[in-house]
Design an enzyme around this catalytic site. Structure first.
Site, PDB file in Angstrom:
ATOM      1  N   LYS A 131       0.838  -1.376  -0.070  1.00 25.81           N
ATOM      2  CA  LYS A 131       0.031  -0.005   0.138  1.00 25.81           C
ATOM      3  C   LYS A 131       0.721   1.236  -0.039  1.00 25.81           C
ATOM      4  O   LYS A 131       1.777   1.509   0.838  1.00 25.81           O
ATOM      5  CB  LYS A 131      -0.816  -0.085   1.145  1.00 25.81           C
ATOM      6  CG  LYS A 131      -1.777   1.145   1.116  1.00 25.81           C
ATOM      7  CD  LYS A 131      -3.079   0.566   2.071  1.00 25.81           C
ATOM      8  CE  LYS A 131      -4.228   1.572   2.155  1.00 25.81           C
ATOM      9  NZ  LYS A 131      -4.773   2.036   0.723  1.00 25.81           N
ATOM     10  N   GLY A 162       6.435   0.773   5.725  1.00 25.95           N
ATOM     11  CA  GLY A 162       7.223   0.024   4.973  1.00 25.95           C
ATOM     12  C   GLY A 162       7.303   0.160   3.724  1.00 25.95           C
ATOM     13  O   GLY A 162       8.431   0.122   3.052  1.00 25.95           O
ATOM     14  N   CYS A 163       5.972   0.504   3.116  1.00 22.00           N
ATOM     15  CA  CYS A 163       5.977   0.580   1.539  1.00 22.00           C
ATOM     16  C   CYS A 163       6.919   2.076   1.274  1.00 22.00           C
ATOM     17  O   CYS A 163       7.615   2.143   0.280  1.00 22.00           O
ATOM     18  CB  CYS A 163       4.918   0.704   0.910  1.00 22.00           C
ATOM     19  SG  CYS A 163       3.997  -0.767   1.291  1.00 22.00           S
ATOM     20  N   THR A 164       6.917   3.017   1.978  1.00 20.25           N
ATOM     21  CA  THR A 164       7.609   4.256   1.757  1.00 20.25           C
ATOM     22  C   THR A 164       9.078   4.178   2.140  1.00 20.25           C
ATOM     23  O   THR A 164       9.690   4.539   1.279  1.00 20.25           O
ATOM     24  CB  THR A 164       6.922   5.253   2.947  1.00 20.25           C
ATOM     25  OG1 THR A 164       5.493   5.557   2.729  1.00 20.25           O
ATOM     26  CG2 THR A 164       7.595   6.649   2.826  1.00 20.25           C
ATOM     27  N   ALA A 192      10.046   2.225  -1.217  1.00 23.22           N
ATOM     28  CA  ALA A 192      10.302   3.102  -2.454  1.00 23.22           C
ATOM     29  C   ALA A 192      11.167   4.257  -2.263  1.00 23.22           C
ATOM     30  O   ALA A 192      12.007   4.458  -3.444  1.00 23.22           O
ATOM     31  CB  ALA A 192       8.666   3.776  -2.478  1.00 23.22           C
TER      32      ALA A 192
END
Length: 150
Positions: A38, A43-45, A48
Site C-alpha cells: 500500500k 514499510g512501503c514508503t 520506495a
C-alpha cells in the site's frame, strides 16, 4: 512465487500518470519489478524511498524499477509527488498482474486471516526471463539487495 528461468508474464497497466505501460516497453533492459501492499504506509514508503535513492545506480546498470500495488492511479500520483519517486508505479486494482506473479496470498495479522500482497521482488532480464525472485522481502534491505543482484 514464479520460478527463476520462466518467461515473465506480459502485462499492461496504467502508471501514476494514467499512461498505459507494458513490460514489453522495457525489452532490452533489466527490470526490477517489485510488489508492495500500500502507498504511504511506513514499510512501503521506506522501500520506495530506498529505490528512489539508488535509482541513478540502477539506471547506470541499465535497469528500470517498476513498483506495483492495487492502489489507484491517483494514490500512486500522490505517493510519487510526496516522496519525489523517479520511477514508475503501476496500478493493478483488478489484481491481474499481482495474481499472474503469484504474490496475492493469504496473510495473518492478530490472528485474523485476509488476502493481500506479499512484498516480493523479481529481476527480469533483457529477454523477459525471470532471473531472480524474492518473496517476503524486507522493505529497508530490498533496494540495496536488488542493486547488488544486477
Amino acid at each position: 512465487m514464479l520460478e527463476v528461468g520462466t518467461k515473465a508474464p506480459a502485462f499492461t497497466l496504467p502508471d501514476q500518470n494514467g499512461t498505459m505501460v507494458s513490460l514489453s516497453d522495457f525489452a532490452g533492459k533489466k527490470v526490477v519489478l517489485y510488489f508492495y501492499p500500500k502507498d504511504n504506509t511506513s514499510g512501503c514508503t521506506k522501500q520506495a524511498c530506498g529505490f528512489a535513492e539508488l535509482y541513478p545506480q540502477f539506471e547506470e546498470k541499465g535497469a528500470v524499477v517498476l513498483g506495483v500495488s492495487k492502489d489507484s492511479v491517483a494514490s500512486h500520483k500522490k505517493f510519487e509527488e510526496t516522496y519525489g519517486l523517479p520511477f514508475t508505479l503501476l496500478s493493478d486494482p483488478e489484481l491481474t498482474v499481482i495474481q499472474a506473479y503469484d504474490v496475492w496470498v493469504e496473510k495473518s495479522m492478530y490472528g485474523r486471516k485476509y488476502m493481500g500482497i506479499e512484498r516480493s521482488t523479481y529481476l527480469i532480464d533483457e529477454d523477459g526471463v525471470i532471473v531472480k525472485a524474492f518473496g517476503k522481502v524486507r522493505p529497508g534491505d530490498n533496494p540495496k539487495k536488488m542493486l547488488k543482484e544486477i
